[in-house]
Design a protein around this motif. Structure first.
Motif, PDB file in Angstrom:
ATOM      1  N   THR A  32       0.871  -1.156   0.119  1.00  0.00           N
ATOM      2  CA  THR A  32      -0.014   0.190   0.040  1.00  0.00           C
ATOM      3  C   THR A  32       0.766   1.162  -0.076  1.00  0.00           C
ATOM      4  N   VAL A  33       0.293   2.430  -0.509  1.00  0.00           N
ATOM      5  CA  VAL A  33       0.885   3.565  -0.698  1.00  0.00           C
ATOM      6  C   VAL A  33       0.253   4.744   0.130  1.00  0.00           C
ATOM      7  N   GLU A  34       0.796   5.538   0.818  1.00  0.00           N
ATOM      8  CA  GLU A  34      -0.118   6.405   1.518  1.00  0.00           C
ATOM      9  C   GLU A  34       0.655   7.876   1.562  1.00  0.00           C
ATOM     10  N   GLY A  35       0.312   8.881   1.951  1.00  0.00           N
ATOM     11  CA  GLY A  35       0.914  10.073   2.533  1.00  0.00           C
ATOM     12  C   GLY A  35       1.262  10.932   0.947  1.00  0.00           C
ATOM     13  N   GLY A  36       0.704  10.713   0.008  1.00  0.00           N
ATOM     14  CA  GLY A  36       1.145  11.291  -1.184  1.00  0.00           C
ATOM     15  C   GLY A  36       2.118  10.429  -2.240  1.00  0.00           C
ATOM     16  N   ALA A  37       2.557   9.108  -1.707  1.00  0.00           N
ATOM     17  CA  ALA A  37       3.422   8.226  -2.512  1.00  0.00           C
ATOM     18  C   ALA A  37       2.483   7.695  -3.451  1.00  0.00           C
ATOM     19  N   THR A  38       3.044   7.254  -4.766  1.00  0.00           N
ATOM     20  CA  THR A  38       1.995   6.651  -5.703  1.00  0.00           C
ATOM     21  C   THR A  38       3.204   5.619  -6.221  1.00  0.00           C
ATOM     22  N   ILE A  39       2.281   4.865  -7.310  1.00  0.00           N
ATOM     23  CA  ILE A  39       2.987   3.727  -7.955  1.00  0.00           C
ATOM     24  C   ILE A  39       3.154   4.317  -9.286  1.00  0.00           C
ATOM     25  N   THR A  40       4.193   3.988  -9.815  1.00  0.00           N
ATOM     26  CA  THR A  40       4.645   4.582 -11.287  1.00  0.00           C
ATOM     27  C   THR A  40       3.929   3.273 -12.248  1.00  0.00           C
ATOM     28  N   THR A  41       4.008   3.521 -13.596  1.00  0.00           N
ATOM     29  CA  THR A  41       3.313   2.678 -14.467  1.00  0.00           C
ATOM     30  C   THR A  41       4.365   1.505 -14.512  1.00  0.00           C
ATOM     31  N   ASP A  42       5.513   1.705 -14.400  1.00  0.00           N
ATOM     32  CA  ASP A  42       6.494   0.518 -14.236  1.00  0.00           C
ATOM     33  C   ASP A  42       6.520  -0.194 -12.995  1.00  0.00           C
ATOM     34  N   GLY A  43       5.773   0.106 -11.966  1.00  0.00           N
ATOM     35  CA  GLY A  43       5.919  -0.618 -10.533  1.00  0.00           C
ATOM     36  C   GLY A  43       6.491  -0.054  -9.298  1.00  0.00           C
TER      37      GLY A  43
ATOM     38  N   PHE B  78       7.949   3.018  -6.786  1.00  0.00           N
ATOM     39  CA  PHE B  78       7.112   3.827  -5.959  1.00  0.00           C
ATOM     40  C   PHE B  78       7.682   5.268  -6.005  1.00  0.00           C
ATOM     41  N   ALA B  79       6.841   6.040  -6.107  1.00  0.00           N
ATOM     42  CA  ALA B  79       7.359   7.682  -6.285  1.00  0.00           C
ATOM     43  C   ALA B  79       6.709   8.503  -4.689  1.00  0.00           C
ATOM     44  N   PHE B  80       7.821   9.120  -4.511  1.00  0.00           N
ATOM     45  CA  PHE B  80       7.738   9.796  -3.121  1.00  0.00           C
ATOM     46  C   PHE B  80       7.713  11.149  -3.453  1.00  0.00           C
ATOM     47  N   PRO B  81       6.976  12.054  -3.236  1.00  0.00           N
ATOM     48  CA  PRO B  81       6.778  13.460  -3.707  1.00  0.00           C
ATOM     49  C   PRO B  81       7.728  14.243  -2.720  1.00  0.00           C
ATOM     50  N   LEU B  82       8.417  15.204  -3.443  1.00  0.00           N
ATOM     51  CA  LEU B  82       9.494  16.149  -2.662  1.00  0.00           C
ATOM     52  C   LEU B  82       8.880  17.006  -1.803  1.00  0.00           C
ATOM     53  N   ARG B  83       9.436  17.051  -0.583  1.00  0.00           N
ATOM     54  CA  ARG B  83       9.001  18.282   0.338  1.00  0.00           C
ATOM     55  C   ARG B  83       9.929  19.292   0.490  1.00  0.00           C
ATOM     56  N   ARG B  84      11.267  18.941   0.470  1.00  0.00           N
ATOM     57  CA  ARG B  84      12.318  19.648   0.560  1.00  0.00           C
ATOM     58  C   ARG B  84      13.471  19.432   0.034  1.00  0.00           C
ATOM     59  N   ALA B  85      14.586  20.488  -0.532  1.00  0.00           N
ATOM     60  CA  ALA B  85      15.647  20.285  -1.096  1.00  0.00           C
ATOM     61  C   ALA B  85      16.622  21.419  -0.718  1.00  0.00           C
ATOM     62  N   VAL B  86      17.753  20.982  -0.135  1.00  0.00           N
ATOM     63  CA  VAL B  86      18.571  21.805   0.350  1.00  0.00           C
ATOM     64  C   VAL B  86      20.137  21.423  -0.091  1.00  0.00           C
TER      65      VAL B  86
END
Length: 162
Positions: A34-45, A47-55
Motif C-alpha cells: 500500500t502507498v499513503e501520504g502522497g506516495a504513488t505507484i508508477t506505470t512500471d511498478g 514507488f514515487a515519493f513527492p519532494l518535500r524539501r531540497a537543500v
C-alpha cells in the motif's frame, strides 16, 4: 547554503526497492503493498515519493520526501515500512534513510555511488544505478538480504520554478 524549498514546485524520488522483493511479496507470498501520504505507484511498478524539501549545503544535497509504502505478506510476518525517505548525496556518494517503524524509528537503508545531478533550465535530476543495502538496513528486510545486496536504482527529480 542553497535552499530550494520555496523554489520547488514539484519533484520526486522514484524507487522500486528490489525487484525480486516486490515479485515475492505480490506473486509468491500473495501479499500486497500500500502507498499513503502522497506516495504513488508508477506505470512500471516503482514507488514515487513527492519532494518535500531540497537543500544544498557544502556540495551535498539534502532531499526530503513524503509518503510511505508498506509491503506485507505471510499474515503480517513480513511487514516492511518505508516512509518519508531522505537522501543525502554529493561528490562522495549518497545515503538513503527512511522511517521504518510506526514509532518513528529512522533507518539508514542504502548507499549509492557519487552522482552528479544533470541540469536543465527547470530541472535537476539524479539517477543512482549503484545502490547497495547497508548493514543497518538488513533488519528492515528481515535479514533475508545481506549487507551489500544490490537494490533498485534511485531516480530523483527536482523541478524549479522558472
Amino acid at each position: 547554503m542553497t535552499s530550494l524549498h520555496d523554489a520547488v514546485n514539484r519533484g520526486s524520488l522514484t524507487w522500486a526497492v528490489r525487484d525480486s522483493l516486490l515479485r515475492y511479496v505480490t506473486v509468491v507470498a500473495r501479499g500486497s503493498y500500500t502507498v499513503e501520504g502522497g506516495a504513488t505507484i508508477t506505470t512500471d511498478g516503482a514507488f514515487a515519493f513527492p519532494l518535500r524539501r531540497a537543500v544544498q549545503t557544502d556540495g551535498q544535497w539534502h532531499l526530503s520526501f513524503a509518503g510511505s509504502v508498506r509491503l506485507t505478506a505471510h499474515h503480517g510476518f513480513l511487514d516492511v515500512l518505508i516512509a518519508d525517505p531522505e537522501l543525502v548525496t554529493g561528490h562522495e556518494g549518497g545515503m538513503l534513510s527512511a522511517r521504518t517503524n510506526v514509532d518513528g524509528t529512522t533507518t539508514l537503508i542504502a548507499a549509492t555511488d557519487a552522482e552528479v545531478p544533470q541540469h536543465s533550465d527547470v530541472d535537476l535530476a539524479w539517477t543512482a544505478n549503484d545502490v547497495h543495502l547497508l548493514e543497518s538496513g538488513v533488519e528492515l528486510f528481515g535479514g533475508v538480504y545481506p549487507a551489500g545486496t544490490d537494490l533498485a536504482p534511485l531516480k530523483v527529480r527536482v523541478s524549479l520554478d522558472s
